[in-house]
Write an enzyme that holds these catalytic residues in place. Structure first.
Site, PDB file in Angstrom:
ATOM      1  N   LYS A 161       0.701  20.797  53.697  1.00 14.03           N
ATOM      2  CA  LYS A 161       2.100  19.502  53.628  1.00 14.03           C
ATOM      3  C   LYS A 161       1.877  18.623  54.979  1.00 14.03           C
ATOM      4  CE  LYS A 161       5.073  21.139  50.170  1.00 14.03           C
ATOM      5  NZ  LYS A 161       7.188  21.321  51.040  1.00 14.03           N
ATOM      6  N   HIS A 166      19.961  21.764  50.994  1.00 13.67           N
ATOM      7  CA  HIS A 166      19.360  22.718  51.589  1.00 13.67           C
ATOM      8  C   HIS A 166      21.388  23.619  52.045  1.00 13.67           C
ATOM      9  CE1 HIS A 166      15.681  20.653  52.507  1.00 13.67           C
ATOM     10  NE2 HIS A 166      15.811  21.639  51.853  1.00 13.67           N
ATOM     11  N   SER A 169      14.089  16.173  49.791  1.00 13.81           N
ATOM     12  CA  SER A 169      13.397  16.397  51.436  1.00 13.81           C
ATOM     13  C   SER A 169      12.769  14.823  50.991  1.00 13.81           C
ATOM     14  CB  SER A 169      13.008  16.573  52.767  1.00 13.81           C
ATOM     15  OG  SER A 169      13.622  17.985  52.637  1.00 13.81           O
ATOM     16  N   ARG A 171      16.479  23.645  41.818  1.00 19.47           N
ATOM     17  CA  ARG A 171      16.956  21.943  40.908  1.00 19.47           C
ATOM     18  C   ARG A 171      16.781  22.244  39.913  1.00 19.47           C
ATOM     19  NH1 ARG A 171      14.678  19.738  46.495  1.00 19.47           N
ATOM     20  NH2 ARG A 171      13.121  21.188  45.273  1.00 19.47           N
TER      21      ARG A 171
END
Ligand code: ADP
Length: 165
Positions: free
Chosen positions: A42, A18, A129, A91
């Protein structure tokens, strides 16, 4: 005109991946607002307050970066903050489909807000994460993948990480 971008995410917790996107984002935009969005789908390890503290501490040397939280639709927040862009990091291929859907949905909701993607630095291509939490939970060393305060907080959450064999 001041060019403002929003960098939204869960940041549970913030990683060096990040930070890489943020450091490159501030070269393009005059101001970057990192916003923790409440995501009802989440489950989180860290509370919003803990996530804000870790972000703020990790970003204290960047005066053009602000940290905030928002409970609602991203495009509404962007309009409220007079931002013209949403910044996202990409990514591996796995990010693509979700990011594509979200960018198109956000454009449909508010045409004047552009989504800007920055490709991750090669070093952080596998950093997320969730993979960091998974490793840390079982005592895997994640030093060098997260800022120092995040490492300290992970060690508090998972004592096994603080006492490696
Ligand atoms: P979300 O909960 O929306 O997936 P995250 O907090 O995981 O949000 O990430 C926020 C943004 O940062 C997303 O655009 C994500 O693709 C990007 N990101 C996360 N990790 C990296 C990384 N290692 N390199 C580049 N971008 C990343």
């Amino acid at each position: 005109m001041e060019r403002i971008a929003i960098y939204p995410g869960s940041f549970d917790p913030v990683t060096n991946g990040h930070l890489d996107i943020i450091e490159r984002g501030i070269q393009i935009f005059d101001k970057l607002i990192v916003v923790i969005l409440k995501n009802p789908k989440k489950q989180f390890l860290f509370s919003p307050e803990e996530r804000i503290e870790m972000l703020k501490t990790s970003l204290q040397d960047f005066p053009s970066v602000e940290v905030d939280t928002y409970d609602g639709l991203l495009v509404d927040y962007a309009a409220q903050r007079k931002a013209h862009a949403v910044l996202r990091g990409l990514r591996a291929l796995s990010d693509f489909e979700y990011e594509f859907q979200m960018a198109l949905m956000n454009r449909r909701l508010k045409r004047e807000i552009q989504t800007v993607f920055l490709m991750t630095g090669m070093r952080w291509i596998y950093t997320s994460s969730s993979i960091i939490k998974e490793a840390a939970m079982f005592g895997g060393d994640v030093e060098g993948m997260v800022p120092p305060l995040v490492l300290a907080r992970l060690r508090e959450k998972f004592p096994i990480l603080a006492n490696p064999n």
